[in-house]
Write an enzyme that holds these catalytic residues in place. Structure first.
Site, PDB file in Angstrom:
ATOM      1  N   ASP A  21     -10.109  60.856   2.450  1.00  0.00           N
ATOM      2  CA  ASP A  21     -10.125  62.145   3.227  1.00  0.00           C
ATOM      3  C   ASP A  21      -9.369  63.280   2.640  1.00  0.00           C
ATOM      4  OD1 ASP A  21     -10.930  63.949   5.187  1.00  0.00           O
ATOM      5  OD2 ASP A  21      -9.874  62.966   6.848  1.00  0.00           O
ATOM      6  N   ASN A  69     -21.677  62.274   7.926  1.00  0.00           N
ATOM      7  CA  ASN A  69     -21.809  63.494   7.021  1.00  0.00           C
ATOM      8  C   ASN A  69     -22.872  63.986   6.414  1.00  0.00           C
ATOM      9  OD1 ASN A  69     -19.101  61.729   4.780  1.00  0.00           O
ATOM     10  ND2 ASN A  69     -19.027  63.157   6.170  1.00  0.00           N
TER      11      ASN A  69
HETATM   12  C1  FPP Z   1     -13.702  63.674   2.403  1.00  0.00           C
HETATM   13  O1  FPP Z   1     -13.021  65.004   2.153  1.00  0.00           O
HETATM   14  C2  FPP Z   1     -14.333  63.140   1.379  1.00  0.00           C
HETATM   15  C3  FPP Z   1     -15.784  63.062   1.405  1.00  0.00           C
HETATM   16  C4  FPP Z   1     -16.585  63.146   2.617  1.00  0.00           C
HETATM   17  C5  FPP Z   1     -16.557  62.303   0.358  1.00  0.00           C
HETATM   18  C6  FPP Z   1     -15.715  61.480  -0.512  1.00  0.00           C
HETATM   19  C7  FPP Z   1     -16.377  61.654  -1.976  1.00  0.00           C
HETATM   20  C8  FPP Z   1     -15.791  61.792  -3.164  1.00  0.00           C
HETATM   21  C9  FPP Z   1     -14.240  61.395  -3.038  1.00  0.00           C
HETATM   22  C10 FPP Z   1     -16.630  62.250  -4.265  1.00  0.00           C
HETATM   23  C11 FPP Z   1     -17.696  61.449  -4.572  1.00  0.00           C
HETATM   24  C12 FPP Z   1     -17.542  59.906  -4.540  1.00  0.00           C
HETATM   25  C13 FPP Z   1     -18.021  59.111  -5.249  1.00  0.00           C
HETATM   26  C14 FPP Z   1     -17.879  57.425  -4.933  1.00  0.00           C
HETATM   27  C15 FPP Z   1     -18.819  59.355  -6.465  1.00  0.00           C
HETATM   28  P1  FPP Z   1     -13.395  66.141   3.329  1.00  0.00           P
HETATM   29  O2  FPP Z   1     -14.492  66.733   2.633  1.00  0.00           O
HETATM   30  O3  FPP Z   1     -13.509  65.441   4.730  1.00  0.00           O
HETATM   31  O4  FPP Z   1     -12.263  66.857   3.236  1.00  0.00           O
HETATM   32  P2  FPP Z   1     -11.406  67.680   4.564  1.00  0.00           P
HETATM   33  O5  FPP Z   1     -11.407  66.820   5.664  1.00  0.00           O
HETATM   34  O6  FPP Z   1     -10.363  68.205   3.906  1.00  0.00           O
HETATM   35  O7  FPP Z   1     -12.459  68.849   4.540  1.00  0.00           O
END
Ligand code: FPP
EC number: 2.5.1.-
Length: 245
Positions: A21, A69
């Site tokens: 996250d 998501n």
């Molecule tokens: C959370 O950050 C992350 C995600 C929803 C997606 C995770 C994806 C990756 C690390 C990249 C792609 C993964 C693979 C396996 C290729 P957020 O967007 O919720 O962050 P925030 O809470 O700060 O807005």
């Protein structure tokens, strides 16, 4: 001694699960688009996958995309799916070089065709690898998984394939997406949020929880080793007393 050298190899978590996250906040702090946060998040994925294999953790599960998501802006969802496809293409070599088997859990049917195909291809190509199983949770939600499990077992009851009194934890385990994985030992969540967000609710019954303020794109090997050392200093009692252990 380095952090890695301090790790007791006989007390490693067998199944490590991570809620990655903070990509969005990482980008915002730097005045960048959210997409840059996700792109840098993929670099952290590679570092943590390699580090986990290096210290011989047998099962690593990453929460890459939740059922919730799908409600993000369309462009962000598209970008995450594109990143998934490009990462799979790019990282197949890392998986092969490190003898890592790829696995996926979740409602995979909901993924775009390209992502489904690429995923299937990499899973297929790495199926004989046996050093570590890397599971990506994609379009995954624990309540959806448990609902699906109840539905499948109910159909078996209806068709007299199983009787209600024979439904036990093993039967339930065998119907979850995680049927081939052991229970989670350690669950890490980055970025300071202290919640589970519908991730592996059944499977974390006895997991140790570890929350860190580090944002996912900044998460390095040493952060992981710190979390494992912290885990190794905890007493896991599984409902027993200290004296019984
Ligand atoms: C959370 O950050 C992350 C995600 C929803 C997606 C995770 C994806 C990756 C690390 C990249 C792609 C993964 C693979 C396996 C290729 P957020 O967007 O919720 O962050 P925030 O809470 O700060 O807005």
């Amino acid at each position: 001694m380095t952090l890695q050298e301090q790790i007791d190899t006989n007390k490693l978590p067998q199944h490590l699960a991570i809620i990655m996250d903070g990509n969005g906040r990482w980008a915002k702090q730097k005045g960048l688009f959210r997409s840059m946060g996700h792109e840098n998040g993929t670099k952290a994925v590679r570092e943590i996958v390699e580090a986990s294999a290096e210290i011989n953790i047998p099962f690593l599960t990453l929460y890459a995309f939740s059922t919730e998501n799908w409600n993000r802006p369309k462009l962000e969802v598209e970008l995450l799916m594109k990143l998934l496809v490009s990462s799979l293409k790019k990282e197949i070599k890392t998986l092969q070089d490190n003898n890592i088997k790829l696995n996926a859990i979740g409602n995979l049917e909901a993924l775009p065709k390209r992502a489904k195909m690429e995923l299937k291809d990499v899973i297929d190509q790495t199926k004989e690898n046996d050093r570590m199983t890397l599971t990506l949770a994609l379009s995954y939600g624990s309540r959806e998984e448990i609902t699906k499990t109840i539905r499948e077992i109910s159909v078996k009851v209806k068709n007299n394939l199983i009787s209600p009194e024979n439904i036990d934890e093993t039967v339930i385990n065998n119907h979850l997406y995680t049927q081939n994985l052991p229970d989670v030992d350690l669950l890490i969540r980055t970025s300071g949020e202290q919640r589970i967000s519908n991730f592996l609710l059944w499977q974390i019954a006895y997991a140790e929880l570890y929350f860190t303020d580090t944002l996912w794109p900044d998460y390095t090997k040493n952060h992981l080793f710190e979390a494992i050392l912290n885990y190794q200093n905890r007493e896991r009692r599984f409902g027993k007393t200290s004296e019984q252990l």
